[in-house]
Design an enzyme around this catalytic site. Structure first.
Site, PDB file in Angstrom:
ATOM      1  N   VAL A 174       0.928  -1.282  -0.180  1.00  0.00           N
ATOM      2  CA  VAL A 174      -0.159  -0.019  -0.007  1.00  0.00           C
ATOM      3  C   VAL A 174       1.026   1.012  -0.086  1.00  0.00           C
ATOM      4  O   VAL A 174       0.546   2.199  -0.724  1.00  0.00           O
ATOM      5  CB  VAL A 174      -0.911  -0.252   1.023  1.00  0.00           C
ATOM      6  CG1 VAL A 174      -1.961   1.256   1.261  1.00  0.00           C
ATOM      7  CG2 VAL A 174      -1.823  -1.224   1.147  1.00  0.00           C
ATOM      8  N   CYS A 175       1.788   1.261   0.859  1.00  0.00           N
ATOM      9  CA  CYS A 175       2.789   2.383   0.808  1.00  0.00           C
ATOM     10  C   CYS A 175       3.660   2.602  -0.325  1.00  0.00           C
ATOM     11  O   CYS A 175       3.608   3.716  -0.774  1.00  0.00           O
ATOM     12  CB  CYS A 175       3.891   2.017   1.820  1.00  0.00           C
ATOM     13  SG  CYS A 175       3.409   1.628   3.358  1.00  0.00           S
ATOM     14  N   THR A 176       3.940   1.750  -1.236  1.00  0.00           N
ATOM     15  CA  THR A 176       4.344   1.885  -2.539  1.00  0.00           C
ATOM     16  C   THR A 176       3.601   2.370  -3.403  1.00  0.00           C
ATOM     17  O   THR A 176       3.791   3.522  -4.264  1.00  0.00           O
ATOM     18  CB  THR A 176       4.899   0.332  -2.971  1.00  0.00           C
ATOM     19  OG1 THR A 176       5.790  -0.134  -2.367  1.00  0.00           O
ATOM     20  CG2 THR A 176       5.474   0.602  -4.625  1.00  0.00           C
TER      21      THR A 176
ATOM     22  N   LEU B 297       3.104   6.590  -1.769  1.00  0.00           N
ATOM     23  CA  LEU B 297       4.397   7.300  -2.198  1.00  0.00           C
ATOM     24  C   LEU B 297       4.577   7.732  -3.719  1.00  0.00           C
ATOM     25  O   LEU B 297       4.957   8.699  -4.371  1.00  0.00           O
ATOM     26  CB  LEU B 297       5.826   6.895  -1.486  1.00  0.00           C
ATOM     27  CG  LEU B 297       5.603   7.338   0.097  1.00  0.00           C
ATOM     28  CD1 LEU B 297       4.926   6.564   0.738  1.00  0.00           C
ATOM     29  CD2 LEU B 297       6.919   7.467   0.407  1.00  0.00           C
TER      30      LEU B 297
END
Lengths: 215, 215
Positions: free
Chosen positions: B44-46, B49
């Site tokens: 999810v972070c990928t 950002l």
């Protein structure tokens, strides 16, 4: 106690436009959106509570109860609600409760105040800000939004994150940025490729840790 | 100190992927979006950002600096950024800094942790949640979002609220629920009808306190 993601929401008793409540009893197995507004008979708040009232069938369909709050009395809320029915509901009935938090007990319990409000905690004229607490049926706080008085919230974003949280709970998946209902979801890294294949069937593997599928 | 709407954001020094910073110097007259993510090399972070990096021209156009943070070192961030460039930027350079908050000093200063993280404050393995702090050029916190690890944020909502806050500051208007750039805005009740006419020209008066205009 400070309320964080995954805190059990504190209980309280309060008067509302639809009668007195015990908050934990009010939740009783539903999802709940508790949200505050600065003041009755003010413009941004009127558009907000009206939009949420118009969307009540969408919240009902997701097993979500709505409950508003400001630091004003129930009788004032009831008079204001007639304006909301007129402006946003074509005269239909406004049908979710608004807490009359004249003592500001709930406002301070949930820290629904800004810096000036906090510093004037005993001043008696503190308005609440635009807080949103999304609470699951086990009474855990799952998501928090904190908007200032000047900025109306986004009703679609509240529904979007409820859809995301409910999908995570029911299907064991997580959701990427800008996800909306029907779009591909993410298989958590804790699930092996083999288990993912068994559980979800086909998936797209962009990186070893980034795998999209449909549910 | 607990950070609320209109708090002056606390200062800190920290290493980032683009060099060491003093946060107040970093802000220096810009709007700033400080946001945390749970961990590098996670799905999810990928997507998050990456989406913010792809939207950097939109943030630049609004005089907004982006800065990320997780409780991991700068070298790990730098290795992960290559994946983000590959997944979301067609190989173009990822161009905003990510704070390496291995000590979790900034995470705890901004309370970017969930209930389990807070209770494990000395455990050393605490991940940050998905916090967003929107900070104005005078270093005041203007809006806060607090999402759990499972739910990717909404990049359009971050841009929408920045547009709303900047319009409030520049034009003296406030924005209704679900407002987006170009839609009608609200004249605050502190402005008389006479002054509203002089300042904004035509306006629609739905209720004495609910007046829409264009800016």
């Amino acid at each position: 106690p400070r309320i964080r993601i995954n805190s059990i929401v504190p209980n309280f008793k309060a008067p509302t436009t639809l009668g007195d409540i015990d908050f934990h009893e009010f939740i009783s197995g539903s999802w709940t959106v508790l949200f505050s507004h600065p003041a009755d008979f003010t413009p941004v708040c009127t558009t907000e509570l009206g939009a949420f009232a118009a969307l009540k069938p969408e919240f009902d369909a997701r097993n979500v109860k709505l409950i508003g709050l400001s630091a004003e009395g129930v009788e004032k809320h009831k008079a204001w609600v007639k304006d909301i029915e007129d402006v946003s509901l074509e005269g239909k009935e406004f049908s979710y409760p608004i807490i009359g938090d004249e003592s500001r007990e709930v406002a301070f319990l949930f820290d629904m105040v800004d810096e000036e409000g906090f510093n004037n905690i005993n001043g008696g004229l503190v308005q609440t800000i635009r807080s949103v607490f999304i609470i699951d049926p086990s009474k855990k706080v799952r998501l928090i939004m904190t908007y200032p008085a000047s900025t109306g919230r986004n009703s679609a974003e509240v529904l979007r994150v409820i859809d995301a949280l409910q999908l995570t709970d029911s299907k064991g998946v997580v959701t990427p940025i800008d996800w909306t209902s029907g779009k591909d979801v993410i298989i958590p890294p804790t699930v092996s490729d083999e288990d993912a294949k068994a559980k979800f069937g086909e998936f797209r593997k962009i990186k070893p840790y980034l795998r999209f599928t449909k549910v």
